[in-house]
Scaffold this active site. Sequence first.
Site, mmCIF file in Angstrom:
data_model
loop_
_atom_site.group_PDB
_atom_site.id
_atom_site.type_symbol
_atom_site.label_atom_id
_atom_site.label_comp_id
_atom_site.label_asym_id
_atom_site.label_seq_id
_atom_site.Cartn_x
_atom_site.Cartn_y
_atom_site.Cartn_z
ATOM 1 N N HIS A 367 32.654 17.783 13.867
ATOM 2 C CA HIS A 367 33.326 18.450 12.901
ATOM 3 C C HIS A 367 32.211 18.891 11.667
ATOM 4 C CE1 HIS A 367 36.644 18.077 15.546
ATOM 5 N NE2 HIS A 367 36.973 19.313 14.883
ATOM 6 N N CYS A 680 38.131 30.414 23.027
ATOM 7 C CA CYS A 680 37.614 29.878 21.622
ATOM 8 C C CYS A 680 36.884 28.914 21.423
ATOM 9 C CB CYS A 680 39.017 29.997 20.811
ATOM 10 S SG CYS A 680 39.895 28.422 21.515
HETATM 11 C C1 PEP Z 1 37.853 23.103 21.738
HETATM 12 O O1 PEP Z 1 38.048 22.259 21.980
HETATM 13 O O2 PEP Z 1 37.052 23.970 22.399
HETATM 14 C C2 PEP Z 1 38.342 24.068 20.771
HETATM 15 C C3 PEP Z 1 37.988 25.448 20.140
HETATM 16 O O3 PEP Z 1 39.066 23.109 19.770
HETATM 17 P P1 PEP Z 1 38.324 22.104 18.794
HETATM 18 O O4 PEP Z 1 36.771 22.467 18.700
HETATM 19 O O5 PEP Z 1 38.790 22.378 17.346
HETATM 20 O O6 PEP Z 1 38.475 20.736 19.308
#
Ligand code: PEP
Length: 755
Positions: A367, A680
């Site tokens: 993150h 995404c």
């Molecule tokens: C994913 O897991 O690809 C996603 C877009 O969500 P995050 O990166 O927030 O887990």
Amino acid sequence: MRGALGGPRVLLRRLREVMAEPVSAQERLDKIVVLIAANMVAEVCSVYVLRVDSTLELYATEGLNKSAVHQTVLRSDEGLVGLVASEANPINLSDAQNHPAFSYRPETGEEIYHSFLGVPVLRAGNTLGVLVVQNRARRTYTEEEEEALQTTAMVLAETIASGELSAIAKPGAEPAARRPLHLTGLALNDGIALGHVVLHEPRVVITSFIADDVGKEVKRLESAVETMRSDLDVMLERGELSDGGEHRDVLEAYRMFAYDRGWVHRLEEAVATGLTAEAAVERVQSDTRARMLRATDPYLRERLHDLDELANRLMHHLLGKDYAPARDRLPENSILVARSMGPAALLDYDRKRLRGLVLEEGGPNSHVAIVARALGIAAIGKIDNATGVADPGDPIIVDGSTGDVHVRPSPDMEKAYVERVRLRARRQSQYLALRDKPCTTKDGQSIALMINAGLPVDLPHLEETGASGIGLFRTELQFMVAASFPRSAEQFSLYRAVLDAAGERPVTFRTLDIGGDKVLPFMRNLDEENPALGWRAIRLGLDRPGLLRSQIRALLRAAGGRDLNLMFPMIATVEEFDEARSLVERELTHLRRHGHKLPASVKVGTMVEVPSLLYQLDELLERVDFLSIGTNDLVQFFYAADRGNARVADRFDAISAPVLRALRVIVEKARAHDTPVTVCGELASRPLGALALVAIGYRALSLAPSAVGPVKAMLLALDAAKAAAFMIPLIEQPVGTVPIRDQLQKFAVEQGLQI
Ligand code: PEP
Ligand code: MG
């Protein structure tokens, strides 16, 4: 100490005087070797300094031929001196000439000396040189003598690191302590940044190395160790997280070492030689780091990391300083260097002055990397010992396109990068020119390009990129960066601000995706064996529906009179989706009954990030209004490789037949059901990934804002039908031939696409 004149404390006291004298660097070294030789009753004392060309130059000697000074230069692995340097370990021999590594340099006249004690001159775990004493007689230096020489070497390290020896060095043969370093890690976010080092957890600068009163220093050390231990006990008892969001097992490891007699004993020994308590901690920490850098066993390295961290804590206890980095006093063009960092900590820095981020840990989907992308700063992870080799204020270049870091770059290197930055700026302005162009491929396929967002800092990106909407709004980021739990009213006002900023453009909100690697600073950390597979995201939402319901209500209210798209993270079964959707229905009924203005439309979808959904697609597509594929998690679970673990992060490739086959099944089924589907995950944010996705049939992508320009430029030049004709047979053929990534790359080059 046998035969020593006054012992190590006297030596240190005399050293302090020499260090303070206003003499030249050479004179200082000359005096130091005389002092050490006299104090240790050695006939020889010599200082070798590691140079930028990785050789060891004799800088000063008492006892060897003076004419050899600055003339004798050893390879970094040559002789016993080279061995001490390369192993970063002392060597203590009563008959050095019988050692297989012994090598004789006639100009020094050392053939008459038999016993040899050499210690590395270390600073933050890096070897800066070697300090040697020798005697004619075959004597064995005692442990105390070895300890004393190491302590002296530490003081010497400061002289070498200060850079004052550069004045007497030949050009190209300067001491390595301040040499330019080229390090390579894992690119986390594109961008090139030139700036100066700011340590996220500033190293404590020791101003006083030598104790006035050893008894007092022993007491200071004892009391700091005591406070540190009881702090750790209290934290563990209360089960609270520390500032850094550490997990319980990490704290347990700290506590284990804090009570470890061996570690504390080494600190006590160092103080007993006459160092101040903080200098003793630094010495032991530096030795530890030196070993850490040479350890190959990952478990051992991790434990040594713990010890290193513990030493930091102890140092802060000793000097009464907390961990607060210089966030409010950030200089212009700062490049943050840290072992690891949470997303909230990164957001605390002044964005306008921050240019780049270098981490020792950190995978591409962690993150902190996602926040670095939101902030648009160049970021690199997996740089070993970055915090040990970069000093605050050092010039540094971060190349997020390749993963290269240059600490104290040469003027030529700097010039080359200034030129690259200029070129990039030109390319950026070309992307800007594409902003208002519709995103249509050469053969007329329209591709929706949206952005991923989650924080207010992301909202201006909509205008800047010309994206057609927000394909993924990560609502948890508001929670992850907050100091306390965001109340319903705060959630409502963020959602409304997002919809206001988007205007006519669609926004897809994802309900809270917390747990796993998404740690909330104010929430009790669950002690789970496997947090990524544990109680997280929608699982938590369904088991404790109060939180999810209040979020859904805030979303429905914020979207009053407008269209709302909302989706759930980590859905693994259609039953979970049904349950989550029924919460939306309940909240709608509730709002309707209370006369609130309802959204003009509500579409409910799900993320596809758990592979089990691949085998429930028909049932799922009957129920959902849309799908959004989170390739970060989908690939993590698909290959069973932790997305945040730098050791396995680049082991598997998303651009590979197994993943692309799965993604193709999803897009085809969605098309058959006439259900919109977007990707995404970060795969879509790289031009090559976007190319693969469009080739297998995707027509909507949600990207990191900085990726919109490069991906759009690629798509405008692409013939999507040609890409499909190339790609589909490729993923259908038996796996194990040429890697798909390589072939796709070749295709892109042939087609003149900018990848
Ligand atoms: C994913 O897991 O690809 C996603 C877009 O969500 P995050 O990166 O927030 O887990
Ligand atoms: Mg995810």
